[in-house]
Motif scaffolding. Structure first.
Motif, PDB file in Angstrom:
ATOM      1  N   SER A 241       6.764   5.167   4.124  1.00  8.60           N
ATOM      2  CA  SER A 241       5.665   5.711   3.330  1.00  8.60           C
ATOM      3  C   SER A 241       5.564   5.025   1.980  1.00  8.60           C
ATOM      4  N   LEU A 242       6.707   4.801   1.332  1.00 13.08           N
ATOM      5  CA  LEU A 242       6.713   4.161   0.017  1.00 13.08           C
ATOM      6  C   LEU A 242       6.171   2.731   0.100  1.00 13.08           C
ATOM      7  N   MET A 243       6.600   1.996   1.106  1.00  9.96           N
ATOM      8  CA  MET A 243       6.127   0.613   1.255  1.00  9.96           C
ATOM      9  C   MET A 243       4.616   0.578   1.490  1.00  9.96           C
ATOM     10  N   THR A 244       4.130   1.453   2.356  1.00 12.20           N
ATOM     11  CA  THR A 244       2.695   1.469   2.660  1.00 12.20           C
ATOM     12  C   THR A 244       1.874   1.811   1.435  1.00 12.20           C
ATOM     13  N   VAL A 245       2.264   2.868   0.730  1.00 12.20           N
ATOM     14  CA  VAL A 245       1.500   3.327  -0.429  1.00 12.20           C
ATOM     15  C   VAL A 245       1.516   2.282  -1.540  1.00 12.20           C
ATOM     16  N   VAL A 246       2.705   1.766  -1.874  1.00 10.52           N
ATOM     17  CA  VAL A 246       2.826   0.818  -2.984  1.00 10.52           C
ATOM     18  C   VAL A 246       2.029  -0.456  -2.707  1.00 10.52           C
TER      19      VAL A 246
END
Length: 257
Positions: A241-246
């Protein structure tokens, strides 16, 4: 020597005396067993299986989002994964059309295969999107990029919600039967049963909420992982989730500049 006077004055053998004592103790033993069952946590008792509609609706929503993703981010041919997922879902619904109560190894494997199929399709889309963002070859404008990234992120939330739901204490059918004593996820209602109705059990929407909060807060909120696999799965979800959002937000901001 083994004979003593009984209640009626008749001499009774040791075996007869033990049988009479056993008869006298049986009601007390039954009352004690009933009291122990009443003190048992509601989530460990046998309950009705949860309704089918929530998990079915989640899978149908995922299929709809997959058709909305750009062609370049979808597994080819584009119709393949949605058709496979709908066929697997139809088989699951046929096995438990109203409530998820019937349990078998084949049925459980079918549910896990469905979740895996959705995960593979979304993982492919996310990987294609991330590679395009890192290389700077993703051609979508900022608005389209944000919508695409949001769709992949939401599908990811549904997938992990399904995983938590399928794996926690052996799955929905096993939870309804109270087959496992130790939970993989500790809900507030388990710690404070007075806050929940009798015979409360976590259902799919509870796991969807767990997945959503983990994808936004990148950490547990009110539901605590207990077992190691639950902790590692939540860790993996937070990383994805963090990779996708950032990456999506950074690229969209760069385009707008």
């Amino acid at each position: 020597m083994n004979e003593t006077p009984g209640p009626d004055g008749r001499e009774e053998s040791l075996a007869e005396r033990l049988a009479r004592i056993e008869t006298l103790l049986t009601p007390a033993r039954d009352e004690l067993s009933h009291a122990e069952r009443s003190l048992e946590p509601a989530w460990r008792r046998v309950t009705r299986g949860e309704p089918r509609w929530a998990s079915t609706g989640a899978v149908v929503t995922v299929v709809a989002f997959q058709f909305l993703l750009p062609h370049r981010l979808s597994v080819q041919p584009r119709w393949l994964m949605p058709v496979v997922e709908l066929l697997l879902l139809a088989a699951l619904v046929a096995g438990n059309p109203h409530r998820i109560e019937r349990r078998s190894g084949g049925y459980r494997a079918l549910g896990l295969v469905l979740t895996l199929a959705i995960g593979v399709a979304n993982g492919y889309s996310a990987a294609r999107l991330v590679v395009g963002l890192v290389r700077g070859t993703e051609p979508a404008p900022a608005a389209t990029l944000l919508l695409t990234g949001g769709a992949i992120w939401l599908i990811n939330v549904v997938i992990f919600g399904l995983l938590y739901w399928e794996l926690d204490r052996g799955g929905p059918a096993a939870r309804a039967q109270g087959e496992r004593d130790v939970p993989d996820f500790l809900f507030v209602q388990m710690q404070s049963p007075e806050l929940a109705p009798p015979h409360w059990e976590p259902a799919y929407l509870d796991y969807f909420y767990l997945s959503f909060t983990n994808s936004t807060a990148f950490s547990p909120t009110d539901v605590m992982p207990v077992t190691r696999w639950a902790k590692m799965l939540m860790l993996l979800q937070s990383v994805v989730s963090l990779m996708t959002v950032v990456l999506v937000v950074a690229r969209a901001v760069n385009i707008l500049k």
